[in-house]
Design a protein around this motif. Sequence first.
Motif, PDB file in Angstrom:
ATOM      1  N   GLY A 161       0.804  -1.207   0.052  1.00  0.00           N
ATOM      2  CA  GLY A 161      -0.180  -0.064  -0.005  1.00  0.00           C
ATOM      3  C   GLY A 161       0.968   1.313   0.070  1.00  0.00           C
ATOM      4  N   GLN A 162       0.198   2.401   0.307  1.00  0.00           N
ATOM      5  CA  GLN A 162       0.986   3.646   0.372  1.00  0.00           C
ATOM      6  C   GLN A 162       1.793   3.692   1.737  1.00  0.00           C
ATOM      7  N   PRO A 163       3.020   4.257   1.679  1.00  0.00           N
ATOM      8  CA  PRO A 163       3.769   4.520   2.762  1.00  0.00           C
ATOM      9  C   PRO A 163       3.336   5.252   3.844  1.00  0.00           C
ATOM     10  N   LYS A 164       3.225   5.017   5.105  1.00  0.00           N
ATOM     11  CA  LYS A 164       2.672   5.808   6.186  1.00  0.00           C
ATOM     12  C   LYS A 164       3.511   6.352   7.078  1.00  0.00           C
ATOM     13  N   VAL A 165       3.432   7.604   7.505  1.00  0.00           N
ATOM     14  CA  VAL A 165       4.610   8.096   8.586  1.00  0.00           C
ATOM     15  C   VAL A 165       3.902   7.611   9.974  1.00  0.00           C
ATOM     16  N   ASN A 166       4.876   7.434  10.865  1.00  0.00           N
ATOM     17  CA  ASN A 166       4.747   7.238  12.034  1.00  0.00           C
ATOM     18  C   ASN A 166       4.603   8.387  12.907  1.00  0.00           C
ATOM     19  N   TYR A 167       3.275   8.964  13.055  1.00  0.00           N
ATOM     20  CA  TYR A 167       3.174   9.809  13.976  1.00  0.00           C
ATOM     21  C   TYR A 167       3.027   9.720  15.264  1.00  0.00           C
ATOM     22  N   ARG A 168       3.288  10.686  16.200  1.00  0.00           N
ATOM     23  CA  ARG A 168       2.869  10.863  17.580  1.00  0.00           C
ATOM     24  C   ARG A 168       1.964  11.871  18.248  1.00  0.00           C
ATOM     25  N   GLU A 169       1.383  11.693  19.396  1.00  0.00           N
ATOM     26  CA  GLU A 169       0.504  12.645  19.828  1.00  0.00           C
ATOM     27  C   GLU A 169       1.058  12.789  21.421  1.00  0.00           C
ATOM     28  N   LEU A 195      -1.142  21.158  27.712  1.00  0.00           N
ATOM     29  CA  LEU A 195      -1.345  21.778  29.145  1.00  0.00           C
ATOM     30  C   LEU A 195      -1.604  20.804  30.372  1.00  0.00           C
ATOM     31  N   LYS A 196      -1.256  21.515  31.454  1.00  0.00           N
ATOM     32  CA  LYS A 196      -1.555  20.817  32.507  1.00  0.00           C
ATOM     33  C   LYS A 196      -3.060  20.691  33.035  1.00  0.00           C
ATOM     34  N   THR A 197      -3.473  19.249  33.218  1.00  0.00           N
ATOM     35  CA  THR A 197      -4.863  19.074  33.444  1.00  0.00           C
ATOM     36  C   THR A 197      -4.831  18.089  34.613  1.00  0.00           C
ATOM     37  N   ALA A 198      -6.127  18.532  35.521  1.00  0.00           N
ATOM     38  CA  ALA A 198      -6.295  17.681  36.749  1.00  0.00           C
ATOM     39  C   ALA A 198      -7.299  16.661  36.341  1.00  0.00           C
ATOM     40  N   PHE A 199      -7.113  15.523  36.739  1.00  0.00           N
ATOM     41  CA  PHE A 199      -8.397  14.268  36.497  1.00  0.00           C
ATOM     42  C   PHE A 199      -8.762  13.793  37.730  1.00  0.00           C
ATOM     43  N   ASP A 200     -10.210  13.515  37.798  1.00  0.00           N
ATOM     44  CA  ASP A 200     -10.625  12.817  38.892  1.00  0.00           C
ATOM     45  C   ASP A 200     -11.800  11.912  38.185  1.00  0.00           C
ATOM     46  N   ILE A 215      -3.383   2.400  27.631  1.00  0.00           N
ATOM     47  CA  ILE A 215      -4.356   3.523  26.941  1.00  0.00           C
ATOM     48  C   ILE A 215      -3.632   4.633  25.932  1.00  0.00           C
ATOM     49  N   THR A 216      -2.735   5.048  26.454  1.00  0.00           N
ATOM     50  CA  THR A 216      -1.628   6.005  25.928  1.00  0.00           C
ATOM     51  C   THR A 216      -0.767   5.419  24.467  1.00  0.00           C
ATOM     52  N   ALA A 217      -0.891   4.277  24.339  1.00  0.00           N
ATOM     53  CA  ALA A 217      -0.450   3.258  23.202  1.00  0.00           C
ATOM     54  C   ALA A 217      -0.983   4.140  21.921  1.00  0.00           C
ATOM     55  N   LYS A 218      -2.306   4.390  22.063  1.00  0.00           N
ATOM     56  CA  LYS A 218      -2.762   4.934  20.959  1.00  0.00           C
ATOM     57  C   LYS A 218      -3.824   6.176  21.301  1.00  0.00           C
ATOM     58  N   GLY A 219      -3.256   7.358  20.724  1.00  0.00           N
ATOM     59  CA  GLY A 219      -4.025   8.450  21.319  1.00  0.00           C
ATOM     60  C   GLY A 219      -5.436   8.523  20.850  1.00  0.00           C
ATOM     61  N   LEU A 220      -6.354   9.563  20.945  1.00  0.00           N
ATOM     62  CA  LEU A 220      -7.568   9.859  20.708  1.00  0.00           C
ATOM     63  C   LEU A 220      -7.548  10.689  19.521  1.00  0.00           C
ATOM     64  N   LEU A 221      -6.681  11.624  19.163  1.00  0.00           N
ATOM     65  CA  LEU A 221      -6.550  12.524  17.910  1.00  0.00           C
ATOM     66  C   LEU A 221      -6.667  11.684  16.476  1.00  0.00           C
ATOM     67  N   ALA A 222      -5.644  10.762  16.469  1.00  0.00           N
ATOM     68  CA  ALA A 222      -5.482   9.947  15.268  1.00  0.00           C
ATOM     69  C   ALA A 222      -5.019   8.627  15.356  1.00  0.00           C
ATOM     70  N   PRO A 246      -4.460  18.295  23.453  1.00  0.00           N
ATOM     71  CA  PRO A 246      -3.462  17.450  22.680  1.00  0.00           C
ATOM     72  C   PRO A 246      -3.314  17.943  21.158  1.00  0.00           C
ATOM     73  N   VAL A 247      -2.107  17.371  20.598  1.00  0.00           N
ATOM     74  CA  VAL A 247      -1.803  17.771  19.347  1.00  0.00           C
ATOM     75  C   VAL A 247      -0.827  16.508  18.935  1.00  0.00           C
ATOM     76  N   VAL A 248      -0.946  16.610  17.504  1.00  0.00           N
ATOM     77  CA  VAL A 248       0.006  15.591  16.680  1.00  0.00           C
ATOM     78  C   VAL A 248       1.167  15.897  16.311  1.00  0.00           C
ATOM     79  N   LEU A 249       2.056  15.117  16.623  1.00  0.00           N
ATOM     80  CA  LEU A 249       3.568  15.502  16.313  1.00  0.00           C
ATOM     81  C   LEU A 249       3.980  14.517  15.015  1.00  0.00           C
ATOM     82  N   GLU A 250       4.684  15.125  14.151  1.00  0.00           N
ATOM     83  CA  GLU A 250       5.360  14.398  12.833  1.00  0.00           C
ATOM     84  C   GLU A 250       6.702  14.502  13.060  1.00  0.00           C
TER      85      GLU A 250
END
Length: 754
Positions: free
Chosen positions: A524-532, A536-541, A602-609, A652-656
């Motif tokens: 198939g077409q080559p794919k780039v390995n992006y990161r996320e 920002l610092k965010t509290a969770f509960d 869960i962070t092995a697969k981000g929610l953006l892409a 969250p942002v995508v890193l290339e």
Amino acid sequence: EILLCSDMTHRMVALQLAHACRRSHSVPEAVLSSLTKRTFAAAASTTASLDRIRNFGISAHIDSGKTTLTERVLFYTGKIKAIHEVKGKDGVGATMDHMELEREKGITITSAATYCEWKALGMAHHLNLIDTPGHVDFTIEVERAMRVLDGAVMICCGVGGVQSQTITVDRQMKRYEVPRIVFINKLDRYGADPFLILGQIRHKLGLTVQPLQLPIGEEDGFIGVCDVISRKAHYFEGNQGLEQRIDEIPEALRERAEELRSQLLEVLADLDDTFAEIYLESEDVPEDEVHSAIRRTTLARTFCPMLMGSAYKNKGVQPLLDAICRYLPSPVDRTNTALNADDENEVVELRPTGEAPFVGYAFKIQDHPQAGQVTYMRVYQGKLSQRDQILNMQTQKRLSVKRLVRMHSNEVKDVGEVSAGDIVALAGVECDSGVTFTDGKQRVSCSSMFVPDPVMSLSVSAGRDDQARFQKALRRFQREDPTFRVDVLQDTNETIISGMGELHLEIYCERMRREFKVESLQTGQPKVNYRETITLKTAFDYTHKRQSGGRGQYGKVMGYFEPLPDEDKPDFKDGIDFVSNLSGNEIPPNYVPAIEKGFRNITAKGLLAGNPLIHMRCVLEDGAAHEVDSSAEAFQAAAAGAFENFYSEAGPVVLEPLMHVEVTFPSEFQSQTMQTLNQREGSIQGTRAVSSETMLVEAIVPLRRMFGYSSELRSVTQGQGEFSMEFQEYEHMPTNKQDELMNEYRKQRQQERL
């Protein structure tokens, strides 16, 4: 013809004949000397004492002449009887490029090992040599070679100088603390300037380097070198440079040679206290003391001797071989350590002696057509013989050594026994690369090598009839190459291969077709390995609570997510950093590992892409547990829920991946070449003239824009442009490109649900 005799009996007869002819003055002294050196070198026993073994590699930027130099080393040591060139017109190809693809493309793809003998300092030295690739896509081959070698020769092109992969090789040599000799090659080429390259090495690599030689003649008039230590000129004449004539330094070069000699002595006196005393007390320092000081400082990695020549024109190789034997370390000069298998905090020093318990490190495996799997091994301690029983420290399984061999490129030669300090291969042994073997008497494990992350992916598939061969090839490549990864997407059952670049994956696909006969292979077409990551610092509960008919699930986690500070990023290149700041017993300590596992999964697969997260810290501060309903599974689910519910609030942002690209091209095509980089969102870092006719431009370009660049570059430069690239860093993706990637990911998820 006498000089090219490969059979030892014929060569001894030839030597006797040459001595007889010498008495009638029909054979020059230098020819006799060269013949004698090649004869004794080839006849020398391979059971050389430890202090006369040299395990070294040849590394450099692509197209600097590594394989060409190795071919000359093999010829002058009597290992081969004829020289063949890389991608040569005779159709044979260089000895060390044994793969069909290597000979077709004219590049080295896999590191190749060989062995030979060279007589220096009046003694025969046993050389174990590894020729490594120069292309960044195959950098793991250099990595594992540096992991097991005692020394190295770093080549710099006399025209191109210090280039991108030179910097990578320098980093690898420093990582494994490998002493080196610098060899400036291609001095016969137009625009070659070894002293310009000397300045680049000092400035870009930060090395203390001093030339031991001065070139005689320039470019196509290059005929030899002046040895500034012995104050003699070396000329390389006769058939393929076999005749080394030693004469006085030409009058025009004597002043410059003396200047370089003085500079060399001053540098050595600054670096070595023992030599400083001799230097201050003597008007004319003895040659032996200079050589000894160079050896001490080279082994201490405070100094790098620089030699020069032209491998292609057969000039300067014999002095380089002498320098390898004189300056580079033997196994007894290096300190090698391992970790106690029962306590990895305990470092164990390995003793390079045959009397100690056996310890060996398998640094590379290769599929050989006759011998089966060949496992390259560095023996660090003890002895190993055929039919010995050894223990795989990874699997804890014992196996029998059925066949012990030495490798000469793709040829195998059986040996009965090897001892500490040597590099050999096991034939017919099934194991992975990076495994430690022992005899079971000492439970240690050698530290693993550095393995960079893949930067590019490609979907592959094969027809039903080829599935068995397809799967066999994938398993084989994964065992051979730690940078080659295979993943099967659960939702689509699609096979994804990942590697270090377009060429890397292209080579493996071609090997599947040729070596494993997977004729129906589709890509198939080559794919780039992006990161996320987050900004920002965010509290969770978050509370995970589920009640069913029986025992329920309960787990509450509180804390915050924050971006990693820049100074901490190098320590967490992969995945996230988890910190527990719990102070009370609201969450029992035995549940903390489950919470960490939940965040990491869960962070092995981000929610953006759908890309893995990096440069993020998860801090656990508080929470709650239920004495009946809480469990490891419940707290793992609570961690996952906290991420899913609060990730969007953390910016969250995508890193290339950005690549450092070097393009070399004829000066007349400068505007067209610069335009190709600008069109691919490249940021030009600088340009410089390599010679009066050649330019080099450095740029930072997103990897997603580098697909197909080789074809475009060849088109705009009439086939004369070349480029290399290596991973630079992950950076925020432009907003519009990120939105496109996210929309594509959403569509893909919707289709999977259907």
